[in-house]
Scaffold this motif. Structure first.
Motif, PDB file in Angstrom:
ATOM      1  N   GLY A  37       0.802  -1.236   0.000  1.00 28.52           N
ATOM      2  CA  GLY A  37       0.000   0.000   0.000  1.00 28.52           C
ATOM      3  C   GLY A  37       0.824   1.271   0.000  1.00 28.52           C
ATOM      4  O   GLY A  37       0.294   2.355  -0.239  1.00 28.52           O
ATOM      5  N   MET A  38       2.135   1.167   0.236  1.00 28.69           N
ATOM      6  CA  MET A  38       2.958   2.376   0.216  1.00 28.69           C
ATOM      7  C   MET A  38       3.213   2.817  -1.229  1.00 28.69           C
ATOM      8  O   MET A  38       3.265   1.989  -2.135  1.00 28.69           O
ATOM      9  CB  MET A  38       4.310   2.109   0.892  1.00 28.69           C
ATOM     10  N   THR A  39       3.420   4.119  -1.435  1.00 30.71           N
ATOM     11  CA  THR A  39       3.689   4.619  -2.789  1.00 30.71           C
ATOM     12  C   THR A  39       5.156   4.362  -3.160  1.00 30.71           C
ATOM     13  O   THR A  39       5.997   4.109  -2.289  1.00 30.71           O
ATOM     14  CB  THR A  39       3.452   6.145  -2.875  1.00 30.71           C
ATOM     15  N   VAL A  40       5.424   4.468  -4.439  1.00 28.35           N
ATOM     16  CA  VAL A  40       6.797   4.258  -4.934  1.00 28.35           C
ATOM     17  C   VAL A  40       7.754   5.269  -4.283  1.00 28.35           C
ATOM     18  O   VAL A  40       8.838   4.904  -3.804  1.00 28.35           O
ATOM     19  CB  VAL A  40       6.820   4.386  -6.477  1.00 28.35           C
ATOM     20  N   ASP A  41       7.353   6.539  -4.252  1.00 27.58           N
ATOM     21  CA  ASP A  41       8.258   7.554  -3.689  1.00 27.58           C
ATOM     22  C   ASP A  41       8.518   7.319  -2.211  1.00 27.58           C
ATOM     23  O   ASP A  41       9.630   7.508  -1.724  1.00 27.58           O
ATOM     24  CB  ASP A  41       7.690   8.964  -3.900  1.00 27.58           C
ATOM     25  N   GLU A  42       7.464   6.907  -1.504  1.00 23.06           N
ATOM     26  CA  GLU A  42       7.618   6.564  -0.088  1.00 23.06           C
ATOM     27  C   GLU A  42       8.651   5.444   0.059  1.00 23.06           C
ATOM     28  O   GLU A  42       9.580   5.523   0.872  1.00 23.06           O
ATOM     29  CB  GLU A  42       6.244   6.054   0.377  1.00 23.06           C
ATOM     30  N   ARG A  43       8.495   4.422  -0.763  1.00 23.92           N
ATOM     31  CA  ARG A  43       9.355   3.231  -0.656  1.00 23.92           C
ATOM     32  C   ARG A  43      10.809   3.531  -1.012  1.00 23.92           C
ATOM     33  O   ARG A  43      11.727   2.876  -0.499  1.00 23.92           O
ATOM     34  CB  ARG A  43       8.792   2.127  -1.569  1.00 23.92           C
ATOM     35  N   ASP A  73       7.199   0.505 -12.651  1.00 23.99           N
ATOM     36  CA  ASP A  73       7.729   0.716 -11.287  1.00 23.99           C
ATOM     37  C   ASP A  73       9.141   0.142 -11.186  1.00 23.99           C
ATOM     38  O   ASP A  73      10.044   0.763 -10.625  1.00 23.99           O
ATOM     39  CB  ASP A  73       6.883  -0.020 -10.228  1.00 23.99           C
ATOM     40  N   ASN A 105       4.191  -4.036  -8.026  1.00 22.52           N
ATOM     41  CA  ASN A 105       5.472  -3.668  -8.647  1.00 22.52           C
ATOM     42  C   ASN A 105       5.296  -3.854 -10.149  1.00 22.52           C
ATOM     43  O   ASN A 105       5.595  -4.925 -10.692  1.00 22.52           O
ATOM     44  CB  ASN A 105       6.614  -4.565  -8.144  1.00 22.52           C
TER      45      ASN A 105
END
Ligand code: KMH
Ligand code: ZN
Length: 272
Positions: free
Chosen positions: A88-94, A126, A122
């Motif tokens: 559930g986390m966004t790409v930028d967060e990750r 991504d 993914n």
């Protein structure tokens, strides 16, 4: 055979103190678990972080605090932050921990169901984006593959220039929604690898020690830790990540495989 690289996945994002009270949340607990794994023989610490209440976060500052605190007590360990984070986390967060330029970080190589209604997303774009950021920040990716299609994705993206050599894979087998962790699954994964690649195996739950043993025999490497399995034997909770690593060291010794130090791991993985 190469020496055995042991990775300890000390925390993860899914397991909680309700599952096993020894799961680390705070920085002090994370350091305690990283040190116990390192002292037992782990060369790589695969790192997720939580807030003090156990909620997973990819916050850059929290990673920085945890990495600095780990490096203070075990300066030579290879610390490998997760870019998978939690579902559930966004790409930028990750991607935040990659801003700290660690030696390694994970790169998850495909989408899969993750139990119940959860989907670990993914997409191909991504993966290209993660690869661009990871290589661009001079980090070696650990290519996490939860099923054989993910290896095919890596091969395709390697042909197109997005994934570079040397390639180091991590098979994470037995996730509820990914490939199971039977011996035939491991053999299929291993035999599907590109020439020259190295690999490590993480078996989830009951698959942890059987797959680790197979990988030790076959010349692969091993990941154990609370992220993947909380039991030292059937029905008995592990006291620490160190206890899980100690069991791998015992099995490796019986099978005649020596354990790699972090510097030996760096050479095997061609990090240096
Ligand atoms: N927590 C999982 C959703 C990684 O570390 O790169 C993803 C994960 C993969 O653990
Ligand atoms: Zn992880």
């Amino acid at each position: 055979m190469e020496k055995l690289i042991i990775t300890a996945a000390i925390c993860g994002a899914e397991v909680t103190k309700e599952h096993n009270p020894n799961i680390p949340y705070t920085i002090e607990e994370i350091v305690r678990e990283a040190k116990s794994a390192y002292d037992a023989g782990a060369a790589i610490i695969h790192l997720h972080v939580r807030d003090d209440n156990g909620v997973p976060t990819q916050d850059k500052d929290r990673f920085e605090k945890a990495i600095n605190a780990i490096k203070e007590v075990i300066p030579n360990a290879i610390v490998q932050p997760s870019t998978g984070g939690a579902v559930g986390m966004t790409v930028d967060e990750r991607l935040q921990p990659t801003l700290l330029h660690p030696e390694m970080a994970t790169l998850d190589c495909g989408t899969l169901n993750f139990g119940g209604d959860e989907i670990f997303v993914n997409t191909e774009n991504d993966i290209k984006n993660f690869a661009e950021k990871i290589y661009g920040r001079n980090i070696m990716p650990e290519l996490e593959c939860f099923e054989k299609g993910h290896i095919d994705m890596v091969k395709r993206l390697h042909r197109k220039g997005f994934i570079k050599e040397p390639m180091h894979f991590s098979f994470v087998l037995g996730v509820n929604g990914g490939m199971s962790g039977e011996l035939r699954d491991f053999v299929y994964m291993k035999e599907s690898l590109p020439q020259g690649a190295t690999y490590s195996v993480a078996g989830i739950g009951r698959y942890e020690f059987t797959l680790a043993t197979a990988s030790i025999i076959e010349g692969g490497h091993v990941r154990v830790g609370f992220e993947d399995n909380i039991f030292i034997e059937k029905g008995v909770l592990a006291k620490s990540n160190g206890e899980l690593v100690e069991k791998i060291v015992r099995i490796a010794k019986e099978l005649g495989r020596e354990i790699a130090t972090p510097d030996e791991a760096r050479k095997i993985l061609r990090l240096i």
